[in-house]
Design a protein around this motif. Structure first.
Motif, PDB file in Angstrom:
ATOM      1  N   ASN A 181      26.699  44.827  39.959  1.00 31.34           N
ATOM      2  CA  ASN A 181      25.735  45.162  38.909  1.00 31.34           C
ATOM      3  C   ASN A 181      26.425  45.513  37.591  1.00 31.34           C
ATOM      4  O   ASN A 181      26.239  46.609  37.043  1.00 31.34           O
ATOM      5  CB  ASN A 181      24.823  46.305  39.374  1.00 31.34           C
ATOM      6  N   ILE A 182      27.248  44.604  37.101  1.00 33.87           N
ATOM      7  CA  ILE A 182      28.008  44.869  35.879  1.00 33.87           C
ATOM      8  C   ILE A 182      27.071  44.948  34.673  1.00 33.87           C
ATOM      9  O   ILE A 182      25.969  44.393  34.682  1.00 33.87           O
ATOM     10  CB  ILE A 182      29.139  43.837  35.672  1.00 33.87           C
ATOM     11  N   SER A 183      27.531  45.608  33.629  1.00 35.07           N
ATOM     12  CA  SER A 183      26.721  45.828  32.423  1.00 35.07           C
ATOM     13  C   SER A 183      26.615  44.548  31.592  1.00 35.07           C
ATOM     14  O   SER A 183      27.349  43.583  31.811  1.00 35.07           O
ATOM     15  CB  SER A 183      27.354  46.930  31.572  1.00 35.07           C
ATOM     16  N   ASN A 184      25.723  44.581  30.616  1.00 33.24           N
ATOM     17  CA  ASN A 184      25.574  43.431  29.719  1.00 33.24           C
ATOM     18  C   ASN A 184      26.873  43.114  28.981  1.00 33.24           C
ATOM     19  O   ASN A 184      27.229  41.940  28.823  1.00 33.24           O
ATOM     20  CB  ASN A 184      24.447  43.676  28.707  1.00 33.24           C
ATOM     21  N   MET A 185      27.562  44.142  28.521  1.00 36.99           N
ATOM     22  CA  MET A 185      28.830  43.921  27.809  1.00 36.99           C
ATOM     23  C   MET A 185      29.876  43.314  28.748  1.00 36.99           C
ATOM     24  O   MET A 185      30.665  42.452  28.339  1.00 36.99           O
ATOM     25  CB  MET A 185      29.350  45.220  27.189  1.00 36.99           C
ATOM     26  N   LEU A 193      39.976  44.798  34.737  1.00 43.31           N
ATOM     27  CA  LEU A 193      39.427  45.942  34.004  1.00 43.31           C
ATOM     28  C   LEU A 193      37.965  46.198  34.367  1.00 43.31           C
ATOM     29  O   LEU A 193      37.515  47.344  34.406  1.00 43.31           O
ATOM     30  CB  LEU A 193      39.560  45.727  32.496  1.00 43.31           C
ATOM     31  N   ILE A 194      37.243  45.123  34.641  1.00 44.41           N
ATOM     32  CA  ILE A 194      35.825  45.267  34.980  1.00 44.41           C
ATOM     33  C   ILE A 194      35.631  45.643  36.450  1.00 44.41           C
ATOM     34  O   ILE A 194      34.878  46.564  36.767  1.00 44.41           O
ATOM     35  CB  ILE A 194      35.052  43.971  34.646  1.00 44.41           C
ATOM     36  N   PHE A 195      36.322  44.941  37.354  1.00 43.01           N
ATOM     37  CA  PHE A 195      35.992  45.071  38.774  1.00 43.01           C
ATOM     38  C   PHE A 195      36.817  46.122  39.541  1.00 43.01           C
ATOM     39  O   PHE A 195      36.296  46.722  40.477  1.00 43.01           O
ATOM     40  CB  PHE A 195      36.107  43.712  39.468  1.00 43.01           C
ATOM     41  N   LEU A 196      38.071  46.327  39.171  1.00 44.98           N
ATOM     42  CA  LEU A 196      38.870  47.296  39.932  1.00 44.98           C
ATOM     43  C   LEU A 196      38.276  48.703  39.953  1.00 44.98           C
ATOM     44  O   LEU A 196      38.225  49.328  41.010  1.00 44.98           O
ATOM     45  CB  LEU A 196      40.319  47.304  39.452  1.00 44.98           C
ATOM     46  N   PRO A 197      37.787  49.225  38.810  1.00 41.36           N
ATOM     47  CA  PRO A 197      37.160  50.561  38.869  1.00 41.36           C
ATOM     48  C   PRO A 197      35.922  50.587  39.771  1.00 41.36           C
ATOM     49  O   PRO A 197      35.631  51.605  40.399  1.00 41.36           O
ATOM     50  CB  PRO A 197      36.785  50.847  37.423  1.00 41.36           C
TER      51      PRO A 197
END
Length: 118
Positions: free
Chosen positions: A46-50, A111-115
């Motif tokens: 569920n990643i953000s729009n950015m 940067l997006i998925f590891l956290p």
């Protein structure tokens, strides 16, 4: 004035180019698989729009670089089928551009998925 017939005709050429890249280039198929996995992961996490914007830009950038690379390789091969050091450098530089785009995309993906994973 825009001539829509010519405009749609040019889209046809672009689509032919994309088809040609998919048929002739194994790396495009690999990029497609990775892009598919990343898009699925984007929905799962569920990643953000950015974050979606960053992912879409990275996917498009890698595909465009790969298509440019293919075009450059075809131009070099068309000019001369003989092996030449300069032709090799040209092809290496074009491949390096794809590599840089792909590695930048891996960094963005991390940067997006590891956290979200950890």
């Amino acid at each position: 004035m825009i001539h829509f017939g010519k405009l749609f005709h040019s889209f046809g050429f672009a689509i032919q180019g994309i088809k040609q890249a998919f048929v002739s280039q194994q790396n495009i198929k690999i990029h497609s698989f990775v892009a598919f996995v990343v898009v699925i992961a984007g929905f799962v996490f569920n990643i953000s729009n950015m974050e979606w914007i960053a992912i879409v830009v990275c996917i498009a950038l890698v595909f465009a670089a790969e298509i440019f690379n293919t075009a450059i390789e075809n131009i070099v091969d068309y000019i001369s089928l003989e092996r030449h050091p300069i032709a090799g450098k040209i092809k290496d530089l074009a491949a390096a551009a794809v590599f840089v785009c792909a590695m930048m995309s891996v960094i963005v993906g991390c940067l997006i998925f590891l956290p979200k994973i950890f």
